[in-house]
Enzyme design. Structure first.
Site, PDB file in Angstrom:
ATOM      1  N   HIS A   9     -16.515   3.437  -4.496  1.00  0.00           N
ATOM      2  CA  HIS A   9     -15.621   4.577  -4.317  1.00  0.00           C
ATOM      3  C   HIS A   9     -15.793   5.621  -5.424  1.00  0.00           C
ATOM      4  O   HIS A   9     -14.887   6.407  -5.694  1.00  0.00           O
ATOM      5  CB  HIS A   9     -14.159   4.135  -4.209  1.00  0.00           C
ATOM      6  CG  HIS A   9     -13.865   3.417  -2.926  1.00  0.00           C
ATOM      7  ND1 HIS A   9     -12.599   3.015  -2.566  1.00  0.00           N
ATOM      8  CD2 HIS A   9     -14.684   3.030  -1.905  1.00  0.00           C
ATOM      9  CE1 HIS A   9     -12.647   2.401  -1.388  1.00  0.00           C
ATOM     10  NE2 HIS A   9     -13.901   2.406  -0.971  1.00  0.00           N
ATOM     11  N   ASN A  22     -10.690  -4.453  -1.243  1.00  0.00           N
ATOM     12  CA  ASN A  22     -10.589  -3.430  -2.288  1.00  0.00           C
ATOM     13  C   ASN A  22      -9.657  -3.864  -3.424  1.00  0.00           C
ATOM     14  O   ASN A  22      -8.743  -4.646  -3.197  1.00  0.00           O
ATOM     15  CB  ASN A  22     -10.068  -2.129  -1.684  1.00  0.00           C
ATOM     16  CG  ASN A  22     -11.144  -1.379  -0.922  1.00  0.00           C
ATOM     17  OD1 ASN A  22     -12.285  -1.295  -1.352  1.00  0.00           O
ATOM     18  ND2 ASN A  22     -10.783  -0.851   0.239  1.00  0.00           N
ATOM     19  N   CYS A  51     -19.194  -2.202   0.980  1.00  0.00           N
ATOM     20  CA  CYS A  51     -18.337  -1.068   1.349  1.00  0.00           C
ATOM     21  C   CYS A  51     -19.029  -0.322   2.481  1.00  0.00           C
ATOM     22  O   CYS A  51     -20.258  -0.354   2.599  1.00  0.00           O
ATOM     23  CB  CYS A  51     -18.139  -0.147   0.144  1.00  0.00           C
ATOM     24  SG  CYS A  51     -17.122   1.319   0.467  1.00  0.00           S
ATOM     25  N   TYR A  54     -14.258   9.929  -1.933  1.00  0.00           N
ATOM     26  CA  TYR A  54     -13.327   9.549  -2.997  1.00  0.00           C
ATOM     27  C   TYR A  54     -13.453  10.426  -4.239  1.00  0.00           C
ATOM     28  O   TYR A  54     -12.556  10.441  -5.081  1.00  0.00           O
ATOM     29  CB  TYR A  54     -13.524   8.075  -3.366  1.00  0.00           C
ATOM     30  CG  TYR A  54     -13.080   7.148  -2.257  1.00  0.00           C
ATOM     31  CD1 TYR A  54     -11.770   6.699  -2.184  1.00  0.00           C
ATOM     32  CD2 TYR A  54     -13.959   6.763  -1.257  1.00  0.00           C
ATOM     33  CE1 TYR A  54     -11.352   5.878  -1.152  1.00  0.00           C
ATOM     34  CE2 TYR A  54     -13.555   5.944  -0.222  1.00  0.00           C
ATOM     35  CZ  TYR A  54     -12.249   5.510  -0.171  1.00  0.00           C
ATOM     36  OH  TYR A  54     -11.834   4.704   0.863  1.00  0.00           O
ATOM     37  N   ARG A  70       0.830  -1.206   0.000  1.00  0.00           N
ATOM     38  CA  ARG A  70       0.000   0.000   0.000  1.00  0.00           C
ATOM     39  C   ARG A  70       0.863   1.254   0.000  1.00  0.00           C
ATOM     40  O   ARG A  70       0.549   2.234  -0.683  1.00  0.00           O
ATOM     41  CB  ARG A  70      -0.924  -0.002   1.225  1.00  0.00           C
ATOM     42  CG  ARG A  70      -1.762   1.250   1.334  1.00  0.00           C
ATOM     43  CD  ARG A  70      -2.678   1.218   2.547  1.00  0.00           C
ATOM     44  NE  ARG A  70      -3.472   2.444   2.626  1.00  0.00           N
ATOM     45  CZ  ARG A  70      -4.441   2.647   3.496  1.00  0.00           C
ATOM     46  NH1 ARG A  70      -4.746   1.708   4.380  1.00  0.00           N
ATOM     47  NH2 ARG A  70      -5.105   3.786   3.509  1.00  0.00           N
TER      48      ARG A  70
END
Length: 435
Positions: free
Chosen positions: A208, A158, A178, A258, A104
């Site tokens: 998102h 995700n 989500c 987002y 990440r």
């Protein structure tokens, strides 16, 4: 080797739930929800599955103490054996992170070298995560199909939209989940001084990439109080989204957080270049959380967990699983599932995030009014990217990666797409067999 504790009354319904990625620091949030909402979802056995024995031991210990504190009669087991953990499960929840926080960290940094947003679920970083994740999830799902052929798979991993589409196209009984929608529902309910169950969101888009085009009291046909919310609480809502108030007023909707990566891209890039990545913050937080989980006196989720993310995930998960297994959850829930004509400008096999009627046969999206082209155009654009991203995840190849990046509205220029492709492959070779 399985480790277990607890028990259940002789006549309790023996619902078995498996959580893949059970060693996640998110898990105590989920456990807390299972314990508090046990009347909605009676669990006989809960299995936490994770290859990291150290984390699993810490999280599993806290999970058992939470169940014990709240008087839950179910049994909690932990194992690194996926096949054993999933065997006979009624539902399998996926919450894994391929490559961990180290991957990440890369997803959030190397795109910045090209002047693009570095984020773990959208843009170039989101594509990298999809390429790492889709093959692993599909392998897990195939093993689940052999061990528990009737199990529902609930994906919280995700990028949820792309992963859910991969699962559905492979024929799995899957629904994506989500926590963005339930978080907004709870916030709006508090602002309106209403019960959360009385607040219905006209939630539309992709995972998102969503907008609340209406906020209704009492159900899908209730009064739309969104104009009042914006008029009376617009500053608060805008502050939470980190967007200017005037954007909400001009659009007349509430975009998800987002959308900031699209509506304020360059400003976000500037911020990201001057502060530590979110991955670095989360890694430090996880270290502290795991230390706390190892404290044998801790028997509830710590307050620090709220900063980790995933708020209300447990309540959304319980509601969804209860509906899939027994039809006893809320009649309408926001989930990720096949479009099937819901948004007529998208293919039927696109995965959308909308309100749906959820029951034992799965999720059926509720009808939607015509969508403003301002939102529909971006949805169509990102859906095309997601189709190309899934193709790249399934078949590999630099050209497929390049095409997906070129199609994404946060890239859009071939020089950027070329440079991002090189960086993506360089930082993910260990996860990409074709590279």
């Amino acid at each position: 080797m399985l480790q277990s504790t607890g028990g259940h009354p002789p006549n309790a319904r023996q619902t078995k739930i498996a959580v893949v990625g059970g060693g996640s620091t998110y898990t105590p949030e989920l456990i807390d929800g299972f314990a508090r909402l046990r009347d909605a979802l009676p669990i006989g056995e809960l299995v936490l599955v994770d290859p990291d024995a150290g984390r699993l031991n810490l999280v599993g210990g806290l999970a058992r103490r939470i169940f014990a504190r709240q008087g839950h009669p179910g049994t909690i087991t932990t194992t690194s054996d996926l096949d054993a953990g999933a065997a006979g499960a009624d539902a399998v929840l996926l919450q894994l992170r391929v490559g961990g926080q180290a991957a990440r960290e890369k997803d959030e940094t190397w795109p910045l070298e090209c002047g693009c947003v570095g984020q773990e679920t959208t843009g170039a970083g989101g594509l990298a995560k999809a390429l790492r994740t889709v093959p692993v999830v599909l392998d897990i799902a195939e093993r689940v199909r052999r061990s528990a052929p009737d199990a529902w798979i609930v994906d919280f991993t995700n990028p949820v939209g792309i992963v859910t589409r991969a699962l559905l196209q492979a024929g799995h009984r899957a629904v994506g989940l989500c926590n963005v929608a339930i978080g907004l529902q709870r916030k709006f309910a508090a602002l309106l001084e209403a019960a959360p169950g009385d607040v219905h969101l006209d939630h539309v888009g992709l995972n998102h990439l969503t907008w609340e085009t209406g906020v209704r009291l009492g159900g899908p046909e209730g009064e739309n109080v969104l104009p009042r919310l914006l008029a009376e609480h617009g500053d608060t809502i805008a502050g939470d989204l980190r967007l200017p108030r005037q954007i909400l007023d001009r659009l007349g909707v509430v975009p998800s957080y987002y959308l900031r990566y699209f509506y304020a891209h360059d400003a976000v890039v500037g911020e990201m270049r001057t502060k530590p990545s979110r991955a670095a913050e989360v890694a430090a937080m996880e270290k502290r959380l795991l230390e706390m989980y190892g404290d044998p006196s801790l028997d509830e989720k710590p307050a620090l967990l709220a900063q980790r993310g995933g708020a209300f995930y447990s309540e959304a998960a319980v509601d969804l699983v209860a509906s899939l297994l027994g039809g006893t959850g809320s009649p309408h829930q926001v989930v990720n599932t096949y479009n099937n004509g819901t948004l007529p400008f998208l293919p039927d096999d696109a995965v959308v995030e909308v309100q749906a009627a959820v029951g034992t046969k799965g999720a059926a999206p509720l009808p939607l009014p015509d969508l403003d082209p301002l939102f529909g155009g971006l949805i169509a654009n990102v859906t095309a990217y997601e189709e190309l991203a899934l193709e790249a995840a399934l078949r590999g190849g630099r050209d497929r990666v390049f095409k997906a990046l070129l199609a994404h509205p946060l890239t859009g220029q071939f020089e950027y797409a070329e440079a991002l492709t090189e960086r993506l492959v360089a930082h993910n070779r260990e996860h990409l067999p074709w590279a």
